[in-house]
Design a protein around this motif. Sequence first.
Motif, PDB file in Angstrom:
ATOM      1  N   GLU A   1       2.225  15.329 -12.856  1.00  0.00           N
ATOM      2  CA  GLU A   1       0.393  15.837 -13.560  1.00  0.00           C
ATOM      3  C   GLU A   1       0.612  17.539 -13.226  1.00  0.00           C
ATOM      4  OE1 GLU A   1      -3.175  14.757 -12.832  1.00  0.00           O
ATOM      5  OE2 GLU A   1      -2.502  12.282 -13.214  1.00  0.00           O
TER       6      GLU A   1
ATOM      7  N   GLN B   1       0.774  -1.544  -0.070  1.00  0.00           N
ATOM      8  CA  GLN B   1       0.505  -0.225  -0.306  1.00  0.00           C
ATOM      9  C   GLN B   1       1.212   1.305  -0.292  1.00  0.00           C
ATOM     10  OE1 GLN B   1      -2.263  -0.571   3.348  1.00  0.00           O
ATOM     11  NE2 GLN B   1      -3.537  -1.733   2.567  1.00  0.00           N
TER      12      GLN B   1
ATOM     13  N   ASP C   1       3.536  10.277  -9.521  1.00  0.00           N
ATOM     14  CA  ASP C   1       2.207  10.518 -10.479  1.00  0.00           C
ATOM     15  C   ASP C   1       1.606  12.554 -10.722  1.00  0.00           C
ATOM     16  OD1 ASP C   1       2.752   8.217 -11.745  1.00  0.00           O
ATOM     17  OD2 ASP C   1       0.527   7.154 -11.608  1.00  0.00           O
ATOM     18  N   LEU C   2       1.049  12.435  -9.574  1.00  0.00           N
ATOM     19  CA  LEU C   2       0.686  13.773  -9.033  1.00  0.00           C
ATOM     20  C   LEU C   2       1.747  15.138  -9.329  1.00  0.00           C
ATOM     21  CD1 LEU C   2      -1.544  12.862  -6.130  1.00  0.00           C
ATOM     22  CD2 LEU C   2      -2.506  13.698  -8.519  1.00  0.00           C
TER      23      LEU C   2
ATOM     24  N   GLN D   1       3.796   5.906  -5.403  1.00  0.00           N
ATOM     25  CA  GLN D   1       3.309   5.487  -7.117  1.00  0.00           C
ATOM     26  C   GLN D   1       2.838   6.917  -7.287  1.00  0.00           C
ATOM     27  OE1 GLN D   1       5.468   4.485  -9.727  1.00  0.00           O
ATOM     28  NE2 GLN D   1       4.371   5.743 -10.904  1.00  0.00           N
ATOM     29  N   GLN D   2       1.318   7.545  -6.465  1.00  0.00           N
ATOM     30  CA  GLN D   2       0.404   8.010  -6.658  1.00  0.00           C
ATOM     31  C   GLN D   2       0.798   9.129  -6.607  1.00  0.00           C
ATOM     32  OE1 GLN D   2      -2.427   6.721  -4.134  1.00  0.00           O
ATOM     33  NE2 GLN D   2      -4.019   5.233  -5.512  1.00  0.00           N
ATOM     34  N   LEU D   3       1.568   9.573  -5.787  1.00  0.00           N
ATOM     35  CA  LEU D   3       1.730  10.726  -5.793  1.00  0.00           C
ATOM     36  C   LEU D   3       3.353  11.568  -6.159  1.00  0.00           C
ATOM     37  CD1 LEU D   3       2.544  13.657  -3.656  1.00  0.00           C
ATOM     38  CD2 LEU D   3       4.527  11.953  -2.113  1.00  0.00           C
TER      39      LEU D   3
ATOM     40  N   GLU E   1       2.312   1.580  -3.859  1.00  0.00           N
ATOM     41  CA  GLU E   1       1.237   1.785  -3.953  1.00  0.00           C
ATOM     42  C   GLU E   1       0.225   3.945  -4.352  1.00  0.00           C
ATOM     43  OE1 GLU E   1      -3.527   1.885  -3.923  1.00  0.00           O
ATOM     44  OE2 GLU E   1      -2.271  -0.090  -4.949  1.00  0.00           O
ATOM     45  N   ARG E   2       1.284   4.079  -2.892  1.00  0.00           N
ATOM     46  CA  ARG E   2       0.785   6.111  -2.489  1.00  0.00           C
ATOM     47  C   ARG E   2       1.463   6.974  -3.164  1.00  0.00           C
ATOM     48  NH1 ARG E   2      -3.096   3.350  -0.919  1.00  0.00           N
ATOM     49  NH2 ARG E   2      -4.752   3.907   0.995  1.00  0.00           N
TER      50      ARG E   2
END
Length: 98
Positions: free
Chosen positions: A82, A68, A78-79, A74-76, A71-72
């Motif tokens: 962006e 988890q 990606d954000l 990776q999300q960070l 995963e977080r």
Amino acid sequence: MSGTRKSYNEEYKRQTVKYIQEQTKSVAELALELDIPAKTLHRWLGQYRQFQDEPIVTPDKYRELERQLKEREQQLADLNEEMAILKKAVHIFSNPKN
């Protein structure tokens, strides 16, 4: 076997149980680390555990939490990417062309 039996006082047992509860290692790994039989550690856990309703962190739970976290992360990432793209776009479109 050496035939000699080690004896531990109550405070040592309580501190050991507290240490076990704070670790992410398995009881078997901690038994090797502490040079105390795993069976003994399990018995101490049953006797001295402070939070009876709170499960000890198992290796499976640790791996799930680690997954988890990745995963977080990776999300960070990606954000953040962006956001960098949007900042560049705002900069490009906000500057009047000469």
